[in-house]
Design an enzyme around this catalytic site. Structure first.
Site, mmCIF file in Angstrom:
data_model
loop_
_atom_site.group_PDB
_atom_site.id
_atom_site.type_symbol
_atom_site.label_atom_id
_atom_site.label_comp_id
_atom_site.label_asym_id
_atom_site.label_seq_id
_atom_site.Cartn_x
_atom_site.Cartn_y
_atom_site.Cartn_z
ATOM 1 N N SER A 1 0.836 -1.194 0.000
ATOM 2 C CA SER A 1 0.000 0.000 0.000
ATOM 3 C C SER A 1 0.870 1.242 0.000
ATOM 4 C CB SER A 1 -0.908 -0.002 1.228
ATOM 5 O OG SER A 1 -0.144 0.280 2.383
ATOM 6 N N LYS A 2 0.216 2.372 0.004
ATOM 7 C CA LYS A 2 0.925 3.652 -0.076
ATOM 8 C C LYS A 2 1.955 3.827 1.036
ATOM 9 C CE LYS A 2 -1.391 6.388 -3.245
ATOM 10 N NZ LYS A 2 -2.576 5.596 -3.565
ATOM 11 N N ARG A 3 1.664 3.225 2.148
ATOM 12 C CA ARG A 3 2.585 3.301 3.280
ATOM 13 C C ARG A 3 3.999 2.873 2.883
ATOM 14 N NH1 ARG A 3 2.084 -0.511 6.868
ATOM 15 N NH2 ARG A 3 0.592 -1.723 5.694
#
Length: 486
Positions: free
Chosen positions: A245-247
């Site tokens: 994910s963007k994390r």
RNA sequence: GGCCCCAUCGUCUAGAGGCCUAGGACGCCAGCCUUUCAAGCUGGUAGCACGGGUUCGAAUCCCGUUGGGGCCA
């Protein structure tokens, strides 16, 4: 059987590498077996729709070289290809399910549903709709949703191509919503109706859908339609093993493009995340992947997105580029750096040195680092200390002597003899005469002519730069060393 | 927590009972080459999660445990 596969992105933002990898497998299957690859925009969740996202998705596919046969921007026999434009189809299917007793209207309020969930939680019961409306008659005029009447007992088996039969107990599956209050379908209805009408043969999707697959199987059965072949592929994980994910940093295709990854490299990398040809092959062109692809090469366990591996693969692809192609791809980065546009002829002066630069560039923006000094007109910007390197450290007079000796030697080279071979001869000779290692002498020359400690190989650099500018820059360096006030 | 999926070097993987004292690639380490930085070459490091079965024989089959993940909440 005709292979027809669809990629069904929701236009909710930038296309994600995980999604695009699914599209890649769709595309590969279609192209490999002479089928069709369809792009269908799944925009039934109005609240999450993002303006322009559809175009971003199509652009990402194009950038990777994945072409589609049917989609929102082209005609196809099953148009339209946006779910928001296919609402009557879903309504008709829902009506038919109601008429046949496989679905029912439900007007339970969200208050009731919330209360229900709360009491289930307290009683440690599995959450889910209690089928309150299943035996009631809810008027069509009332605001309502439509739910599928799932079997209360027995099992539902999902025949997954990769995992075999996966069995789910029906009592654990509640009567999920097919049609929402606003008349829009849920994924559970829309994808099935469309897959059927569009004659989709294989549903390739992420493993996260496996747990709702029994609902889909039941819906097909209720509608009396044959099921497609289910292919649930493993998800991609981030460095912390969780779903990517963007994390974890960049996830959108566009970001990778902007960072200077080549589409061929990203494609190769993505294909190898969960699929493999044999025990040794890792570098494969799109066509080679295509020729070897089949579903049986897919693995079952989820793979981590290892950026280091992608970088390495990218460097490899850059090295293998045709020099002129490499220059063209690097051009925009160089132009941005020197803040002017370049004619092709001007760019192609670099063809001699291009292969040496290709060996060094890992990410395309670095192209500018290795080439900008060829296009600078004024004096180069570097600290005098760099000019002295390690050999002449704190000895500007010694460095000056070396630069002057170099100037003398290079002035004697005839203009038509300004080649790699004769420069190498002249400069190595000079180092010998001076009784020092080539490296000692070459460092000031490198810094004087490129302004950098790290640069492409020296002789090619000087040839590319030309005799006049080489001498000019060496002169400038000599002057700086003569008055060490830097 | 319930259901489901998965399990080979740090990472991506090959392996579908004997070809495995487990192969490749990336990374990492060492050496060579060398005008910086790279690239290249050579060598090395490191893995079948654990426990039971089945079998003459198991990384490969079965069961369990553990671990990880997904979905639902």
């Amino acid at each position: 059987m005709t292979v027809r596969v669809r990629y069904g992105p929701s236009p909710t933002g930038e296309p994600h590498v995980g999604n695009i990898r699914t599209a890649l497998f769709d595309w590969l299957l279609a192209r490999r077996f002479g089928g069709q690859f369809i792009v269908r925009i799944e925009d039934t969740d109005q609240s999450r729709a993002v303006e322009g996202a559809e175009q971003l998705i199509l652009d990402a596919l194009s950038w990777l070289g994945l072409d589609w046969d049917e989609g929102p921007d082209c005609h196809g026999s099953f148009a339209p290809y946006r779910q928001s434009e296919r609402l009557p189809l879903y309504r008709a299917a829902a009506e038919r399910l109601i008429a046949d007793g496989h679905a029912y209207r439900c007007d339970c309020t969200s208050e009731r549903l919330n209360a229900l969930r709360k009491s289930q939680q307290q009683a440690k019961q599995p959450p889910g709709y209690d089928r309150y409306c299943r035996e009631r008659q809810v008027s069509e005029a009332q605001p309502h949703v439509v739910r599928l009447a799932m079997p209360r007992d027995g099992d539902t088996i999902v025949h997954d191509y990769l995992r075999g039969d996966v069995t789910f107990q029906n009592e654990l599956l509640d009567d999920h919503v097919l049609l929402k209050r606003d008349g829009f379908p849920t994924y559970h209805l829309a994808s099935i109706v469309d897959d059927h009408h569009m004659q989709i043969s294989h549903v390739i999707r992420g493993e996260e859908w496996l747990s709702s697959a029994p609902r889909h199987v039941r819906t097909y059965a209720a509608l009396g339609w044959p099921e497609p072949i289910w292919v649930h592929i493993p998800i991609i994980r981030g460095p912390d093993k969780g779903k990517l994910s963007k994390r974890h940093g960049a996830t959108s295709i566009r970001e990778y493009a902007a960072q200077g990854f080549l589409p061929e490299a990203l494609l190769n990398f993505l294909a190898l995340l969960g699929w493999s040809k044999d025990e040794t092959t890792t570098i494969m062109s799109r066509d080679e992947i295509l020729a070897a692809f089949d579903l049986d090469g897919l693995g079952l366990s989820s793979a981590m997105f290892d950026i280091e591996r992608l970088r390495e693969m990218n460097a490899r692809y850059i090295r293998d580029l045709e020099p002129l192609d490499f220059l063209q791809r690097g051009k925009p980065y160089l132009e941005r750096r020197i803040e002017r546009t370049l004619a092709d002829a001007d760019l192609e002066r670099l063809v001699l040195i291009a292969p040496a630069i290709q060996e060094r560039v890992k990410l395309m923006p670095e192209f500018a680092d290795y080439t900008d000094f060829f296009y600078r007109d004024g004096p180069l910007d570097y600290p005098n200390a760099e000019l002295m390197g390690r050999a002449y450290r704190n000895k500007p007079w010694a460095a000056l002597e070396a630069v002057e000796a170099t100037l003398q030697a290079l002035r004697q080279v005839k203009a038509d003899d300004w080649t790699v071979a004769s420069l190498e001869l002249a400069l190595r000779d000079l180092a010998n005469q001076r009784g020092e290692k080539p490296g000692a002498l070459f460092t000031p020359i490198r810094v004087a002519t490129t302004g950098k400690r790290v640069a492409p190989p020296l002789f090619e650099t000087l040839v590319t730069l030309g005799q006049a500018r080489t001498l000019e820059r060496l002169n400038a360096a000599a002057e700086r060393l003569a008055r060490p006030d830097d």
